[in-house]
Write a protein that holds these residues in place. Sequence first.
Motif, short mmCIF file in Angstrom:
data_model
loop_
_atom_site.label_atom_id
_atom_site.label_comp_id
_atom_site.label_asym_id
_atom_site.label_seq_id
_atom_site.Cartn_x
_atom_site.Cartn_y
_atom_site.Cartn_z
N GLN A 7 107.80 -106.07 50.72
CA GLN A 7 108.27 -104.70 50.57
C GLN A 7 108.69 -104.45 49.13
O GLN A 7 109.43 -105.23 48.55
CB GLN A 7 109.45 -104.44 51.51
CG GLN A 7 109.04 -104.49 52.96
CD GLN A 7 110.21 -104.22 53.88
OE1 GLN A 7 111.36 -104.33 53.50
NE2 GLN A 7 109.90 -103.86 55.11
N TYR A 129 109.57 -93.73 47.87
CA TYR A 129 109.30 -94.61 49.00
C TYR A 129 110.19 -95.83 48.83
O TYR A 129 110.00 -96.61 47.89
CB TYR A 129 107.81 -95.01 49.02
CG TYR A 129 106.90 -93.81 48.86
CD1 TYR A 129 106.61 -92.99 49.95
CD2 TYR A 129 106.37 -93.47 47.63
CE1 TYR A 129 105.80 -91.88 49.81
CE2 TYR A 129 105.56 -92.36 47.48
CZ TYR A 129 105.28 -91.57 48.57
OH TYR A 129 104.48 -90.46 48.42
N TYR A 131 111.51 -99.37 50.20
CA TYR A 131 111.23 -100.52 51.06
C TYR A 131 110.10 -100.27 52.06
O TYR A 131 110.19 -100.64 53.22
CB TYR A 131 112.51 -101.00 51.75
CG TYR A 131 113.49 -101.52 50.74
CD1 TYR A 131 113.33 -102.79 50.19
CD2 TYR A 131 114.54 -100.73 50.31
CE1 TYR A 131 114.21 -103.26 49.23
CE2 TYR A 131 115.43 -101.20 49.35
CZ TYR A 131 115.26 -102.45 48.81
OH TYR A 131 116.13 -102.91 47.87
N MET A 132 109.05 -99.65 51.58
CA MET A 132 107.86 -99.45 52.40
C MET A 132 106.90 -100.59 52.09
O MET A 132 106.62 -100.86 50.93
CB MET A 132 107.21 -98.10 52.08
CG MET A 132 108.11 -96.90 52.32
SD MET A 132 108.51 -96.67 54.06
CE MET A 132 106.94 -96.15 54.69
N SER A 134 103.75 -100.81 52.33
CA SER A 134 102.49 -100.38 51.74
C SER A 134 102.60 -98.89 51.41
O SER A 134 103.47 -98.20 51.95
CB SER A 134 101.34 -100.65 52.69
OG SER A 134 101.53 -99.94 53.89
N THR A 136 102.30 -94.99 51.45
CA THR A 136 102.25 -94.03 52.54
C THR A 136 102.25 -92.63 51.95
O THR A 136 102.47 -92.45 50.76
CB THR A 136 103.43 -94.24 53.51
OG1 THR A 136 103.21 -93.47 54.69
CG2 THR A 136 104.75 -93.86 52.90
N HIS A 144 100.44 -95.41 43.19
CA HIS A 144 101.69 -95.87 43.78
C HIS A 144 102.37 -96.69 42.69
O HIS A 144 101.94 -97.79 42.39
CB HIS A 144 101.35 -96.72 45.01
CG HIS A 144 102.50 -97.07 45.87
ND1 HIS A 144 102.70 -98.35 46.32
CD2 HIS A 144 103.50 -96.33 46.40
CE1 HIS A 144 103.76 -98.39 47.09
NE2 HIS A 144 104.27 -97.18 47.15
#
Length: 187
Positions: A7, A129, A131-132, A134, A136, A144
């Motif tokens: 993450q 975002y 602690y994602m 991947s 999103t 990203h």
Amino acid sequence: MGEEPKQRPRMTAEVEGDFAVFITGMRINRYWKIHQWYPNFRDMRKILMALFSDPENGAMSAHHAWTRRGPILIGYFRSVEQLERFANDPQQPHAEVWARYFKRMKKNGDVGVWHETFVVRSGEYEAVYDYMPSPTGLAMGTSHVPVERRGDLAVHRRATGARLARERTAAQESGEEKAAAGRVASE
């Protein structure tokens, strides 16, 4: 057991130029009339498969969810013009599906469909975002990047986006002026 993806602590999306956000959904008004709403659901899938299968349609990424009343899709597109060209192309499934929907629904109200389209001007967005595992949302179809690149706070990310958009516009205008001056000098 499979290992969870690493993450990333704080990330943001980065998009060059304008883009469009398209939100569409179906509202099931009478659940027991499966013969009315299921064809719409199936046709919606057919449209999305065609839309996302050709890069010329400008689709960058999308997410879907099922609400209490039906499916919702949030899509990100390179331009509203590409999205509208797809929707109005008689060779694409949208025209046929739309005609079938109106014929099937014929004022009965068993199923509703809706959409909203938003044009986002260059730099006039922000995203974060935390602690994602991947990418999103918008970041799934664009860049990203670490949040520090655009700013820790939403207001900073918007300001960075606006500054970058102004710089790109100025560079383009400068390049056009140099090209025009070169044409004039050669005449």
